[in-house]
Write an enzyme that holds these catalytic residues in place. Structure first.
Site, PDB file in Angstrom:
ATOM      1  N   SER A 119      72.809  85.278  31.173  1.00  0.00           N
ATOM      2  CA  SER A 119      71.776  86.300  31.339  1.00  0.00           C
ATOM      3  C   SER A 119      72.162  87.179  32.517  1.00  0.00           C
ATOM      4  O   SER A 119      72.879  86.751  33.431  1.00  0.00           O
ATOM      5  CB  SER A 119      70.417  85.640  31.614  1.00  0.00           C
ATOM      6  OG  SER A 119      69.447  86.607  31.998  1.00  0.00           O
TER       7      SER A 119
ATOM      8  N   TYR B 291      64.895  79.841  36.195  1.00  0.00           N
ATOM      9  CA  TYR B 291      65.720  80.399  35.113  1.00  0.00           C
ATOM     10  C   TYR B 291      66.979  81.046  35.679  1.00  0.00           C
ATOM     11  O   TYR B 291      68.092  80.794  35.210  1.00  0.00           O
ATOM     12  CB  TYR B 291      64.891  81.412  34.331  1.00  0.00           C
ATOM     13  CG  TYR B 291      65.624  82.120  33.225  1.00  0.00           C
ATOM     14  CD1 TYR B 291      65.911  81.473  32.024  1.00  0.00           C
ATOM     15  CD2 TYR B 291      66.025  83.457  33.353  1.00  0.00           C
ATOM     16  CE1 TYR B 291      66.574  82.126  30.999  1.00  0.00           C
ATOM     17  CE2 TYR B 291      66.685  84.117  32.336  1.00  0.00           C
ATOM     18  CZ  TYR B 291      66.956  83.452  31.162  1.00  0.00           C
ATOM     19  OH  TYR B 291      67.611  84.095  30.144  1.00  0.00           O
TER      20      TYR B 291
ATOM     21  N   SER C  37      65.958  81.212  15.945  1.00  0.00           N
ATOM     22  CA  SER C  37      65.318  82.513  16.120  1.00  0.00           C
ATOM     23  C   SER C  37      66.156  83.378  17.046  1.00  0.00           C
ATOM     24  O   SER C  37      67.155  82.928  17.611  1.00  0.00           O
ATOM     25  CB  SER C  37      63.903  82.359  16.699  1.00  0.00           C
ATOM     26  OG  SER C  37      63.950  81.838  18.020  1.00  0.00           O
TER      27      SER C  37
ATOM     28  N   THR D  49      63.517  89.460  21.660  1.00  0.00           N
ATOM     29  CA  THR D  49      63.420  88.124  21.074  1.00  0.00           C
ATOM     30  C   THR D  49      62.102  87.487  21.516  1.00  0.00           C
ATOM     31  O   THR D  49      61.295  88.128  22.173  1.00  0.00           O
ATOM     32  CB  THR D  49      64.587  87.229  21.546  1.00  0.00           C
ATOM     33  OG1 THR D  49      64.419  86.956  22.950  1.00  0.00           O
ATOM     34  CG2 THR D  49      65.928  87.899  21.317  1.00  0.00           C
TER      35      THR D  49
ATOM     36  N   LYS E 133      70.934  79.909  35.157  1.00  0.00           N
ATOM     37  CA  LYS E 133      71.935  80.822  34.604  1.00  0.00           C
ATOM     38  C   LYS E 133      73.048  81.104  35.609  1.00  0.00           C
ATOM     39  O   LYS E 133      74.219  81.251  35.225  1.00  0.00           O
ATOM     40  CB  LYS E 133      71.259  82.125  34.162  1.00  0.00           C
ATOM     41  CG  LYS E 133      70.289  81.964  32.994  1.00  0.00           C
ATOM     42  CD  LYS E 133      70.970  81.466  31.740  1.00  0.00           C
ATOM     43  CE  LYS E 133      70.030  81.443  30.545  1.00  0.00           C
ATOM     44  NZ  LYS E 133      70.685  80.989  29.302  1.00  0.00           N
TER      45      LYS E 133
END
Length: 263
Positions: A138, A151, A16, A186, A155
């Site tokens: 990111s 997160y 996806s 997304t 990253k």
């Protein structure tokens, strides 16, 4: 686009979002694909939309073993030219509210998976005269963001690893491209984890207003073909990055106030 013709490209997180968009555009450019994620049914749907050869290789990248997975991928076409480390999972929780299990799960998929997969494939690139590794980072890997502590940490760590690898390796014909997207439309926020491991399950306002995945994929493909070392792909939120670099006090004020809606 001749850069990709007949190249074997392995895309993780291909079921996806950015991964799917990359698969469709690279397939149209003449590449041969290997598609990986945990969701085999979704991968088969992506494969059905590809215009060229595409092999489905489902795997849980938080588990390994990575050497065996690399060998399985190589066996599909006999080689791999480009590995795109795109799989990942987001977070929607403060540091205090994030359990150790969630912290470790995010680190496993967003940091250890691309690192260990890359380490497992490097001997193949050395033996075959080069190759290319791409990692989807990111903007949260370039600056701190509220409610993204795990997160952002993963990253940041990935950025440090791959940037160091760019300066360290001595393999002729081998290159590494780091991509730092901002807000992209997304399912990242839908699948992001709360501190207790529950799925966030809703589209954030910032995510919904992000650039289309197809636009992001097109810019990533341009960066890959030019063998760029690092590219930031973002909309208006890119100004936060510049503010972080040049006006840090203002950045911290804005990030604290609005950061939960950004990136």
């Amino acid at each position: 686009m001749n850069y990709f013709r007949d190249k074997v490209i392995w895309i993780t997180g291909a079921s996806s979002g950015i991964g799917e968009a990359l698969a469709l555009q690279l397939s149209a450019s003449g590449a041969r694909l290997i598609l990986t994620s945990r969701n085999e049914n979704a991968l088969q749907q992506v494969k059905s939309q590809c215009t060229g050869p595409a092999a489905v290789l489902p795997a849980d990248l938080s588990a390994g073993p990575f050497h065996d997975l690399v060998q399985a991928a190589i066996s599909e076409y006999g080689k791999i030219d480009i590995l795109i480390n795109n799989a990942g999972i987001g977070q929607r929780a403060t540091a205090e509210a994030t359990s150790e299990a969630v912290l470790r799960r995010i680190m496993e998929l967003d940091f250890y998976a691309p690192v260990l997969l890359t380490q497992a494939i490097i001997p193949h690139f050395r033996e075959n005269g080069g190759g290319q590794v791409v990692v989807t980072g990111s903007m949260a890997g370039l600056m701190g963001v509220p409610r993204r502590t795990a997160y952002s940490a993963a990253k940041h760590a990935a950025m440090g690893y791959f940037e160091s690898l760019q300066t360290e390796h001595d393999i002729p014909g081998f290159s590494i491209t780091i991509i730092s997207p901002g807000r992209v439309r997304t399912n990242l926020s839908l699948n992001a984890l709360h501190g207790n491991g529950a799925r966030h399950g809703q589209m954030d306002e910032g995510q919904e207003k992000g650039i289309p995945a197809a636009t992001c994929a097109r810019k990533i493909i341009q960066a890959i073909s030019r063998q760029r070392k690092h590219v930031v792909i973002a909309g208006e939120e890119k100004w936060l990055w510049w503010m972080r670099k040049f006006i840090p006090p203002l950045y911290y004020t804005i990030a604290r106030k609005y950061g939960s809606k950004d990136v």
